[in-house]
Each structure stands twice: as structure tokens, then as C-alpha cells.
Design an enzyme around this catalytic site. Structure first.
Site, PDB file in Angstrom:
ATOM      1  N   GLY A  99       0.849  14.962  -6.788  1.00 28.89           N
ATOM      2  CA  GLY A  99       0.568  13.687  -6.763  1.00 28.89           C
ATOM      3  C   GLY A  99      -0.857  14.300  -5.395  1.00 28.89           C
ATOM      4  O   GLY A  99      -1.985  13.122  -5.950  1.00 28.89           O
ATOM      5  N   ASP A 100      -0.721  15.220  -4.628  1.00 24.97           N
ATOM      6  CA  ASP A 100      -1.797  14.476  -3.415  1.00 24.97           C
ATOM      7  C   ASP A 100      -3.047  15.931  -3.986  1.00 24.97           C
ATOM      8  O   ASP A 100      -2.708  16.689  -4.315  1.00 24.97           O
ATOM      9  CB  ASP A 100      -1.172  15.969  -2.351  1.00 24.97           C
ATOM     10  CG  ASP A 100      -0.439  15.266  -0.797  1.00 24.97           C
ATOM     11  OD1 ASP A 100       0.641  16.166  -0.416  1.00 24.97           O
ATOM     12  OD2 ASP A 100      -0.788  14.361  -0.927  1.00 24.97           O
ATOM     13  N   LYS A 145       1.026  -1.640  -0.058  1.00 27.67           N
ATOM     14  CA  LYS A 145      -0.200   0.110  -0.414  1.00 27.67           C
ATOM     15  C   LYS A 145       0.828   1.194   0.338  1.00 27.67           C
ATOM     16  O   LYS A 145       0.306   2.688   0.395  1.00 27.67           O
ATOM     17  CB  LYS A 145      -0.724  -0.122   1.430  1.00 27.67           C
ATOM     18  CG  LYS A 145      -0.075   0.132   2.508  1.00 27.67           C
ATOM     19  CD  LYS A 145      -0.948   0.049   3.436  1.00 27.67           C
ATOM     20  CE  LYS A 145      -0.416   0.538   4.770  1.00 27.67           C
ATOM     21  NZ  LYS A 145      -1.081   1.989   5.433  1.00 27.67           N
ATOM     22  N   LEU A 148       1.153  10.779   7.346  1.00 29.41           N
ATOM     23  CA  LEU A 148       1.456  11.844   8.397  1.00 29.41           C
ATOM     24  C   LEU A 148       1.481  11.214   9.366  1.00 29.41           C
ATOM     25  O   LEU A 148       2.128  12.066  11.018  1.00 29.41           O
ATOM     26  CB  LEU A 148       0.199  12.970   8.542  1.00 29.41           C
ATOM     27  CG  LEU A 148      -0.271  13.558   8.900  1.00 29.41           C
ATOM     28  CD1 LEU A 148       1.361  14.820   8.305  1.00 29.41           C
ATOM     29  CD2 LEU A 148      -1.816  14.989   8.748  1.00 29.41           C
ATOM     30  N   SER A 192     -10.300   1.677  -1.621  1.00 32.97           N
ATOM     31  CA  SER A 192      -9.835   2.894  -1.042  1.00 32.97           C
ATOM     32  C   SER A 192     -10.229   4.057  -1.030  1.00 32.97           C
ATOM     33  O   SER A 192     -11.029   4.490  -2.586  1.00 32.97           O
ATOM     34  CB  SER A 192      -8.513   3.624  -1.293  1.00 32.97           C
ATOM     35  OG  SER A 192      -6.960   4.581  -1.016  1.00 32.97           O
ATOM     36  N   TYR A 224      -0.646   1.887  -7.406  1.00 26.83           N
ATOM     37  CA  TYR A 224      -1.034   1.467  -5.971  1.00 26.83           C
ATOM     38  C   TYR A 224      -2.630   1.484  -6.130  1.00 26.83           C
ATOM     39  O   TYR A 224      -3.537   0.763  -5.662  1.00 26.83           O
ATOM     40  CB  TYR A 224      -0.839   2.107  -4.589  1.00 26.83           C
ATOM     41  CG  TYR A 224      -1.641   1.813  -3.095  1.00 26.83           C
ATOM     42  CD1 TYR A 224      -2.477   2.999  -3.025  1.00 26.83           C
ATOM     43  CD2 TYR A 224      -1.879   0.697  -2.621  1.00 26.83           C
ATOM     44  CE1 TYR A 224      -3.174   2.927  -2.178  1.00 26.83           C
ATOM     45  CE2 TYR A 224      -2.909   0.693  -1.687  1.00 26.83           C
ATOM     46  CZ  TYR A 224      -3.736   1.587  -1.705  1.00 26.83           C
ATOM     47  OH  TYR A 224      -4.436   1.158  -0.682  1.00 26.83           O
ATOM     48  N   ARG A 273      -8.262  15.966   4.682  1.00 26.44           N
ATOM     49  CA  ARG A 273      -8.626  14.211   4.183  1.00 26.44           C
ATOM     50  C   ARG A 273      -9.652  13.905   5.979  1.00 26.44           C
ATOM     51  O   ARG A 273      -9.795  15.224   6.871  1.00 26.44           O
ATOM     52  CB  ARG A 273      -7.251  13.399   5.038  1.00 26.44           C
ATOM     53  CG  ARG A 273      -6.273  14.053   3.660  1.00 26.44           C
ATOM     54  CD  ARG A 273      -6.535  13.059   3.346  1.00 26.44           C
ATOM     55  NE  ARG A 273      -5.419  13.017   1.801  1.00 26.44           N
ATOM     56  CZ  ARG A 273      -4.941  13.913   0.774  1.00 26.44           C
ATOM     57  NH1 ARG A 273      -5.825  15.018   0.617  1.00 26.44           N
ATOM     58  NH2 ARG A 273      -4.233  14.265  -0.036  1.00 26.44           N
ATOM     59  N   LYS A 282      -6.622  -0.937  -6.662  1.00 28.38           N
ATOM     60  CA  LYS A 282      -7.971  -1.664  -5.691  1.00 28.38           C
ATOM     61  C   LYS A 282      -9.135  -0.849  -6.961  1.00 28.38           C
ATOM     62  O   LYS A 282      -9.778  -1.308  -6.375  1.00 28.38           O
ATOM     63  CB  LYS A 282      -7.741   0.140  -4.614  1.00 28.38           C
ATOM     64  CG  LYS A 282      -7.135  -0.101  -3.504  1.00 28.38           C
ATOM     65  CD  LYS A 282      -6.914  -0.840  -2.484  1.00 28.38           C
ATOM     66  CE  LYS A 282      -6.465  -1.542  -1.988  1.00 28.38           C
ATOM     67  NZ  LYS A 282      -6.229  -2.732  -1.070  1.00 28.38           N
TER      68      LYS A 282
HETATM   69  C1  WQD Z   1      -2.744  13.469   4.184  1.00 30.28           C
HETATM   70  C2  WQD Z   1      -2.046  14.605   4.293  1.00 30.28           C
HETATM   71  C3  WQD Z   1       0.232  14.815   2.512  1.00 30.28           C
HETATM   72  C4  WQD Z   1       3.130  12.700   5.321  1.00 30.28           C
HETATM   73  C5  WQD Z   1      -2.273   7.309   1.683  1.00 30.28           C
HETATM   74  C6  WQD Z   1      -2.914   6.779   0.223  1.00 30.28           C
HETATM   75  C7  WQD Z   1      -3.877   6.518   0.365  1.00 30.28           C
HETATM   76  C8  WQD Z   1      -4.338   4.942   1.920  1.00 30.28           C
HETATM   77  C9  WQD Z   1      -3.359   6.899   3.163  1.00 30.28           C
HETATM   78  C10 WQD Z   1      -3.847   3.370   1.572  1.00 30.28           C
HETATM   79  C11 WQD Z   1      -1.031  15.000   2.979  1.00 30.28           C
HETATM   80  C12 WQD Z   1       0.465  15.192   4.387  1.00 30.28           C
HETATM   81  C13 WQD Z   1       1.545  14.088   4.564  1.00 30.28           C
HETATM   82  C14 WQD Z   1       3.708  14.492   5.951  1.00 30.28           C
HETATM   83  C15 WQD Z   1       3.021  15.721   5.048  1.00 30.28           C
HETATM   84  N1  WQD Z   1      -3.444   4.633   1.718  1.00 30.28           N
HETATM   85  N2  WQD Z   1       1.521  14.689   4.761  1.00 30.28           N
HETATM   86  N3  WQD Z   1       3.751  16.005   5.719  1.00 30.28           N
HETATM   87  O1  WQD Z   1      -2.157  10.834   1.519  1.00 30.28           O
HETATM   88  O2  WQD Z   1      -3.877  11.137   2.166  1.00 30.28           O
HETATM   89  O3  WQD Z   1      -3.714   8.269   1.168  1.00 30.28           O
HETATM   90  O4  WQD Z   1      -2.615   6.498   2.486  1.00 30.28           O
HETATM   91  O5  WQD Z   1      -4.990   2.893   1.505  1.00 30.28           O
HETATM   92  O6  WQD Z   1      -5.113   5.069  -0.042  1.00 30.28           O
HETATM   93  O7  WQD Z   1      -3.125   7.359  -0.589  1.00 30.28           O
HETATM   94  O8  WQD Z   1      -2.316   9.886   3.152  1.00 30.28           O
HETATM   95  O9  WQD Z   1      -0.821  10.443   5.037  1.00 30.28           O
HETATM   96  O10 WQD Z   1       0.496  10.315   3.234  1.00 30.28           O
HETATM   97  O11 WQD Z   1      -1.502  12.722   3.623  1.00 30.28           O
HETATM   98  O12 WQD Z   1       2.408  17.703   4.851  1.00 30.28           O
HETATM   99  O13 WQD Z   1       5.479  14.060   5.859  1.00 30.28           O
HETATM  100  O14 WQD Z   1      -0.751  14.830   5.142  1.00 30.28           O
HETATM  101  O15 WQD Z   1       0.276  15.836   1.500  1.00 30.28           O
HETATM  102  O16 WQD Z   1      -2.440  16.366   2.754  1.00 30.28           O
HETATM  103  P1  WQD Z   1      -2.931  10.481   1.575  1.00 30.28           P
HETATM  104  P2  WQD Z   1      -0.547  10.050   3.590  1.00 30.28           P
END
Ligand code: WQD
Length: 336
Positions: free
Chosen positions: A297-298, A85, A201, A125, A150, A232, A154
Site C-alpha cells: 500500500g505504500d 489516523k 518513520l 492529507s 483512513y 516523501r 479524508k
Molecule cells: C514514510 C516512509 C515508509 C516506517 C502516513 C499516512 C499519511 C500521514 C502520514 C496522517 C514510507 C517508510 C516507515 C518504517 C519505513 N498520516 N517507513 N520504515 O505512509 O507516508 O504517510 O503517515 O495524516 O496520511 O498515510 O508515512 O511515516 O508511515 O512512512 O521504511 O518503520 O517511511 O515505507 O516510505 P506515510 P510513514
């Protein structure tokens, strides 16, 4: 007692779901290859539930493992968590993701057919929605081109399930589209294991707070959101686990050749900065973070409309964002 096979059942969401299945009077049978989990999770599960769950170490791409489980147990349902994932890794190694995530679902469906197992809950997801045009996201929101291999696995798995159910094999399937799973079991005995650098995060936040990492970089604060950072829907992992229990209870009353999809989120959107503030509030300590460039990609903002899961499955989130931060922090503090 109904036996439910949980592939990836020693993982983050799988282990929490094993606890809630047991609490609901079902017996988890766990299959895991420990590629993203550890054997000690099984000890923790026993401490929480008082039950040593039956466990098979193996890859759910390995038919012999599945067959040995089918020979030994009358399995009455399956939850398929086992998948790679990491969004970034999937871009670098797409074949690894297609082979594992898609291949394992096809093999599992063949196994279910041979064993006469009727019910499947699939771990999908919100990533299938990409950047939604309209918010909050309902199950009718169009799926978009995946941002990563990834995310594409899904989408492909959901399409496989739709096509397979249309062929009338007799099974009943629910896909749960998770928003952002966070938090840990209130006992602090299970949580998201820190295997390598966190992609997500909240584990990054708790590792900064624990002094394991120097600082958090907020990936962009110049978006069109309340405070400029991304939005989110952060769902507590125990609430997410409970959604799987409710999904099985619902499947029990459905006709054969049933397929449906449910969003699993809180129904609220929070920005990255709001998550940081919530963490600082519950931990009582300032977090060392800087604002950095956007992460390619965010998705800018996404959160769930939870009307369908609430009205159809009778599911309701119980934990708040602060609860999630509290439980994540307690879990981090308990790690050696
Ligand atoms: C959340 C927010 C980042 C890290 C992904 C997958 C999704 C699921 C969950 C599996 C975003 C910001 C993050 C950091 C930051 N995975 N961030 N600094 O990308 O929403 O989802 O994980 O099922 O399918 O796509 O989750 O936690 O990576 O990011 O600012 O060091 O936190 O930009 O806005 P995401 P995330």
C-alpha cells in the site's frame, strides 16, 4: 482576542498549532479526549506561551460538549484535527474510522451552523492523491481511490465540505492537505507523543536511536527512485502549524460560502535513506537499520508543489529536513 476552537488541540499537530495561533494573537480553546494525547501537553503549552489555554476534555462526537463550549465562548473559528489516523488500524476497524472521522465533521458543521461560526480549517492529507501520475503534486492533481479507510475518510470529509458549502450555509472553509508532518517544537516541550508502536518513520528512527527499539526496517529499497527507497515530503510541524494561522487570516477576507484546498509541504522530496542520513548527521550517531521488504500500500514517491499556498496564503516553510531531525531527536531525548 479571536477565540478559535481546536478539536484534537492536545495532539501532535493541534498542540503546535495552538502555540502559533497564540503567537499570532488568537486564543485557542482546546477540545480533546486524550485518545491520542495526554493532559501534560496542556502544562507544556503553558510553559511555552505563559497562557493556560481553556480546555474541555471530551469527544467531538458528543454534541453536549460542543454545546457547552458554544454557551461559554464566542467562538470565531474552528480547526478540526480530531480524527483517528492509523492507516493500518483503519483497515482492521473501518467502522471506527468512518464513525469518528466522518461523524465528527458532520456534527461540527451542525454546531457551527447553530452557533453562527463562520470559519473552518480542516485537516486533510496528501493521502487523497494516492500515487500521483505527475509530480510534484498540485491541488489540481486528481484524487485517487484511497489506499485505506483512513485515507477514504479524508476524501469523504472533503466532499462533505464541498457539498455543504454549495448549499450556501454562509461558512468559509479551507482544507489543508498535509504531506508528512515531522519534527517537534524547538523548545522540546511538545512533540509527537510515543503512544504505542510508532506507525510513522521519524518517531521510529528516534526510538531506535534512543535504544527503545532495536532497529529500523526500511520498507523496500528496490523502488524506481534515486536510491531505491520511497520518497516523501517531510514538513516540520511548526511550519505546518503556521499554515493554519495563515489560512485563518486569509479566510477573514473571503466571501461567504467559500471553499478552497491547499497542499502543505516543503516542495522537496526526500527518500527514506536520505532521512536516515540526515538524522545520523544531526545526532552524530549511526542508526541501526536494515533493508526489508516493501510495505503493502505504500506510495512510491510523492511531494508537494507549494506554489498555491505560497502565492495565495503567503506561507513559506522555514525549517529544513535537518532542522526536523534535530528537533525530533531533542524531543526524544527529553522524554522520560
Ligand atoms: C514514510 C516512509 C515508509 C516506517 C502516513 C499516512 C499519511 C500521514 C502520514 C496522517 C514510507 C517508510 C516507515 C518504517 C519505513 N498520516 N517507513 N520504515 O505512509 O507516508 O504517510 O503517515 O495524516 O496520511 O498515510 O508515512 O511515516 O508511515 O512512512 O521504511 O518503520 O517511511 O515505507 O516510505 P506515510 P510513514
Amino acid at each position: 482576542m479571536k477565540k478559535i476552537l481546536i478539536t484534537g488541540g492536545a495532539g501532535y499537530i493541534g498542540s503546535h498549532t495552538a502555540v502559533e495561533l497564540w503567537n499570532a494573537g488568537m486564543e485557542p480553546i482546546i477540545l480533546d479526549d486524550f485518545s491520542n494525547s495526554e493532559a501534560k501537553v496542556l502544562d507544556r503549552l503553558e510553559e511555552i506561551t505563559g497562557k493556560r489555554f481553556t480546555f474541555y476534555q471530551g469527544d467531538c462526537n458528543d454534541k453536549t460538549v460542543l454545546d457547552s463550549i458554544g454557551k461559554a465562548h464566542q467562538i470565531e473559528g474552528v480547526i478540526h484535527f480530531a480524527a483517528f489516523k492509523a492507516v493500518g488500524e483503519s483497515t482492521a476497524k473501518p467502522l471506527k474510522y468512518y464513525k469518528n472521522n466522518v461523524g465528527s465533521l458532520v456534527l461540527l458543521l451542525e454546531f457551527m451552523q447553530e452557533q453562527g461560526i463562520k470559519d473552518l480549517v480542516f485537516s486533510s492529507s496528501c493521502t487523497v492523491y494516492g500515487q500521483p501520475e505527475v509530480l510534484p503534486v498540485t491541488e489540481a492533481t486528481p484524487r485517487q481511490e484511497a489506499e485505506s479507510p483512513y485515507g477514504n475518510t479524508k476524501k469523504i470529509c472533503e466532499d462533505i465540505l464541498i457539498d455543504y458549502v454549495k448549499s450556501k450555509p454562509g461558512i468559509r472553509v479551507i482544507s489543508l492537505r498535509y504531506f508528512n508532518p515531522v519534527g517537534a517544537h524547538p523548545s522540546s516541550k511538545i512533540g509527537e507523543l510515543p503512544l504505542g508502536t510508532p506507525n510513522n518513520l521519524v518517531p521510529f528512527i528516534t526510538q531506535v536511536a534512543a535504544g527503545i527499539r532495536e532497529k529500523l526496517t526500511v520498507f523496500g529499497a528496490d523502488y524506481d527512485t534515486m536510491d531505491g527507497s520511497c520518497v516523501r515530503d517531510y514538513i516540520h510541524v511548526v511550519d505546518l502549524a503556521d499554515a493554519h494561522v495563515k489560512a485563518f487570516s486569509f479566510l477573514n477576507q473571503q466571501p461567504e460560502n467559500f471553499y478552497d484546498v491547499f497542499n502543505v509541504g516543503t516542495g522537496n522530496g526526500n527518500t527514506v535513506l536520505e532521512v536516515i542520513y540526515a538524522f545520523e548527521k544531526v545526532s552524530g550517531q549511526k542508526l541501526n537499520y536494515v533493508i526489508g521488504p516493501r510495505r503493502p500500500g505504500d506510495v512510491v514517491k510523492t511531494w508537494a508543489d507549494t506554489t498555491k499556498i505560497k502565492t495565495v496564503l503567503g506561507w513559506q516553510p522555514k525549517y529544513s529536513l535537518e532542522d526536523s531531525m534535530r528537533d525530533s531527536w531533542n524531543w526524544q531525548k527529553g522524554l522520560k
